[in-house]
Design an enzyme around this catalytic site. Structure first.
Site, PDB file in Angstrom:
ATOM      1  N   ASP A  19      41.990  12.497 -10.461  1.00 17.69           N
ATOM      2  CA  ASP A  19      41.595  13.260  -9.278  1.00 17.69           C
ATOM      3  C   ASP A  19      40.544  14.254  -9.760  1.00 17.69           C
ATOM      4  OD1 ASP A  19      41.294  15.095  -7.257  1.00 17.69           O
ATOM      5  OD2 ASP A  19      43.442  15.467  -6.966  1.00 17.69           O
ATOM      6  N   ASP A  60      43.449  11.120  -3.035  1.00 16.84           N
ATOM      7  CA  ASP A  60      42.370  11.875  -3.688  1.00 16.84           C
ATOM      8  C   ASP A  60      42.071  11.372  -5.098  1.00 16.84           C
ATOM      9  OD1 ASP A  60      44.677  12.700  -4.910  1.00 16.84           O
ATOM     10  OD2 ASP A  60      44.503  14.805  -4.378  1.00 16.84           O
ATOM     11  N   ASP A  61      42.546  10.175  -5.427  1.00 17.11           N
ATOM     12  CA  ASP A  61      42.349   9.657  -6.786  1.00 17.11           C
ATOM     13  C   ASP A  61      41.247   8.604  -6.869  1.00 17.11           C
ATOM     14  OD1 ASP A  61      44.428  11.119  -8.145  1.00 17.11           O
ATOM     15  OD2 ASP A  61      45.814   9.969  -6.899  1.00 17.11           O
ATOM     16  N   TYR A 241      51.953  23.277 -13.860  1.00 15.20           N
ATOM     17  CA  TYR A 241      51.604  22.319 -12.822  1.00 15.20           C
ATOM     18  C   TYR A 241      50.114  22.372 -12.477  1.00 15.20           C
ATOM     19  CZ  TYR A 241      51.679  19.890  -8.384  1.00 15.20           C
ATOM     20  OH  TYR A 241      51.422  19.016  -7.379  1.00 15.20           O
ATOM     21  N   LYS A 244      49.187  16.186  -9.463  1.00 10.26           N
ATOM     22  CA  LYS A 244      50.154  15.118  -9.452  1.00 10.26           C
ATOM     23  C   LYS A 244      49.910  14.114 -10.579  1.00 10.26           C
ATOM     24  CE  LYS A 244      51.552  16.540  -6.782  1.00 10.26           C
ATOM     25  NZ  LYS A 244      50.685  16.284  -5.670  1.00 10.26           N
ATOM     26  N   ARG A 278      52.788  19.463  -2.463  1.00  8.71           N
ATOM     27  CA  ARG A 278      52.873  20.387  -3.601  1.00  8.71           C
ATOM     28  C   ARG A 278      53.681  19.802  -4.758  1.00  8.71           C
ATOM     29  NH1 ARG A 278      50.752  25.267  -1.899  1.00  8.71           N
ATOM     30  NH2 ARG A 278      50.313  25.209   0.316  1.00  8.71           N
TER      31      ARG A 278
HETATM   32  C1  F6R Z   1      47.950  17.579  -4.483  1.00  8.96           C
HETATM   33  C2  F6R Z   1      49.077  17.708  -3.555  1.00  8.96           C
HETATM   34  C3  F6R Z   1      49.005  18.697  -2.482  1.00  8.96           C
HETATM   35  C4  F6R Z   1      48.839  20.132  -2.966  1.00  8.96           C
HETATM   36  C5  F6R Z   1      48.827  21.120  -1.783  1.00  8.96           C
HETATM   37  C6  F6R Z   1      48.563  22.549  -2.216  1.00  8.96           C
HETATM   38  O1  F6R Z   1      47.919  16.353  -5.075  1.00  8.96           O
HETATM   39  O2  F6R Z   1      50.021  17.026  -3.622  1.00  8.96           O
HETATM   40  O3  F6R Z   1      50.148  18.570  -1.663  1.00  8.96           O
HETATM   41  O4  F6R Z   1      49.822  20.470  -3.887  1.00  8.96           O
HETATM   42  O5  F6R Z   1      47.838  20.747  -0.855  1.00  8.96           O
HETATM   43  O6  F6R Z   1      47.374  22.525  -2.898  1.00  8.96           O
HETATM   44  P1  F6R Z   1      46.683  23.826  -3.495  1.00  8.96           P
HETATM   45  O7  F6R Z   1      47.687  24.529  -4.324  1.00  8.96           O
HETATM   46  O8  F6R Z   1      45.537  23.258  -4.276  1.00  8.96           O
HETATM   47  O9  F6R Z   1      46.229  24.638  -2.312  1.00  8.96           O
HETATM   48 MG    MG Z   2      43.784  16.585  -5.430  1.00  5.36          MG
HETATM   49 MG    MG Z   3      46.288  12.363  -6.098  1.00  2.39          MG
END
Ligand code: F6R
Ligand code: MG
Ligand code: MG
Length: 378
Positions: A19, A60-61, A241, A244, A278
């Site tokens: 990603d 998103d990958d 973290y 993913k 998340r």
């Molecule tokens: C990313 C994912 C998303 C993010 C979430 C919060 O692969 O799974 O669910 O964890 O959108 O993202 P941030 O912390 O970047 O705002």
């Molecule tokens: Mg991402």
């Molecule tokens: Mg991803």
């Protein structure tokens, strides 16, 4: 590459993903990242480092599927993938895509892409007279999400009719299972040891199927994998973290291996996996077409796409978008119902992951704030 691959020549297929920026948020990959990746890999094909390639996207990958003859863990191929992600990151930065360069955890390439952030599944094998190859790419989940489907493909007679009725599958397969916490591995035979194997792989956040092999004495070489799964754990690499571990897998099919339809059948049940929103929630794994591989609802639900190919002297003939099929509509409907059911739990387990699995998320920081407020109970 036009020249004919010698008979019995080994082909390596490398599926490497990262990603390097999402759009919008963590939903999908911008077309210009796919474009730049294609450009980079095209150059490598011209210079004969690669025989062939395809660039795909799951959520998103950015997914780089490459064929070559350099073997697994080849530094030139890994460097090519790394440089391609770096080039895509530049574009992502210019477009201010979300989390540009997110999975590139190092400043410079150092010989092997493993441990640097991207995930990879690679297999080297002798290309058969006809070689069906399936590439699976998941988003918003973890490597253990492949345990159940890969177990079903290669060990469950309920899923794979060939295990019961095809003499060339009847002896079963050998599984390589990794303990990704302790960095150890164990080889186990199916069907003889499936109860013990299930004791491990049922705990999918720790024990993951890394590879599956044909057994000795069959018609396929026992040292050439029939399946390989990426097992990177980003949080273990990064120490905290950073995103993913969205995994990928390669599976070969037919003639002594599960049929393409048996491999796909393993995804007809939308099992619960972790990694939704998340990286902190359980949700159903939904098989979707390439065009539906965008994570929308609550950043999900977790999705899987399947790209089907025939290999021809290393050329990747395809892809066929294998889940773009009404035959998987009922799986998707079921996944939608399960997604709705799980979402209604809100902040409660088992929708939210158990505390030990939240150790590397942002939750401990929230908990820290409450530390001083706890009093002893008399
Ligand atoms: C990313 C994912 C998303 C993010 C979430 C919060 O692969 O799974 O669910 O964890 O959108 O993202 P941030 O912390 O970047 O705002
Ligand atoms: Mg991402
Ligand atoms: Mg991803």
């Amino acid at each position: 590459m036009d020249e004919k691959i010698e008979e019995d020549m080994k082909i390596t297929v490398s599926l490497i993903k990262a990603d390097v920026g999402g759009y919008p948020g963590h939903a999908s990959v911008h077309p210009s990242l796919i474009e730049i990746a294609k450009k980079e890999l095209e150059k490598a094909k011209k210079s004969q480092l690669l025989i062939d390639f395809h660039v795909l996207a799951a959520g998103d990958d950015l997914e780089l599927l490459m064929s070559h003859t350099r073997g697994c863990d080849n530094s030139e191929v890994h460097e090519l993938a790394w440089n391609t992600f770096v080039a895509a990151t530049e574009v992502a930065k210019e477009l201010k895509l979300y989390g540009a360069g997110q999975d590139l955890l190092s400043d410079a390439f150092s010989g092997n892409i493993k441990g640097m952030g991207p995930g990879s599944a690679e297999m080297e094998f002798t290309e058969r007279k006809a070689e069906p190859l399936l590439a699976f790419m998941m988003d918003k989940t973890e490597p253990g999400a492949f345990n159940l489907p890969v177990y079903k493909m290669f060990a469950s007679p309920e899923n794979t009719a060939g295990l019961v009725i095809d003499p060339s599958c009847h002896n079963g397969f050998r599984f390589e299972v990794w303990d990704i916490m302790e960095h150890k591995r164990v080889f186990m035979n199916a069907p003889e040891e499936i109860y013990s194997m299930l004791a491990l792989i049922g705990a999918k956040s720790r024990y993951v199927i890394k590879r599956v092999y044909p057994k000795e004495g069959g018609k396929l070489p026992a040292d050439e994998p029939a399946a390989a799964v990426s097992t990177e754990k980003l949080y273990q690499i990064a120490g905290e973290y950073v995103g993913k571990d969205d995994p990928v897998a390669l599976v070969r099919g037919q003639s002594g291996l599960p049929a393409v339809g048996e491999i796909l059948e393993a995804f007809s049940f939308p099992h619960l996996v972790s990694g939704w929103m998340r990286g902190s929630h359980n949700g159903p794994l939904m098989p979707v077409s390439f065009k539906d591989a965008r994570c929308t609802r609550f950043d999900g639900p977790p999705r899987v796409i399947a790209a089907g190919f025939q290999l021809s002297n290393g050329r990747l003939i395809g892809p066929v978008d294998l889940f773009d099929d009404p035959a998987f509509d009922c799986t998707r409907r079921k996944a939608q119902e399960i997604a709705e059911y799980m979402r209604r739990h809100g902040a409660f387990e088992p929708h939210r992951l158990p505390l030990e699995d939240m150790e590397y998320t942002t939750l401990p920081k929230v908990m820290d704030k409450l530390k001083g407020r706890f009093e002893d109970i008399a």
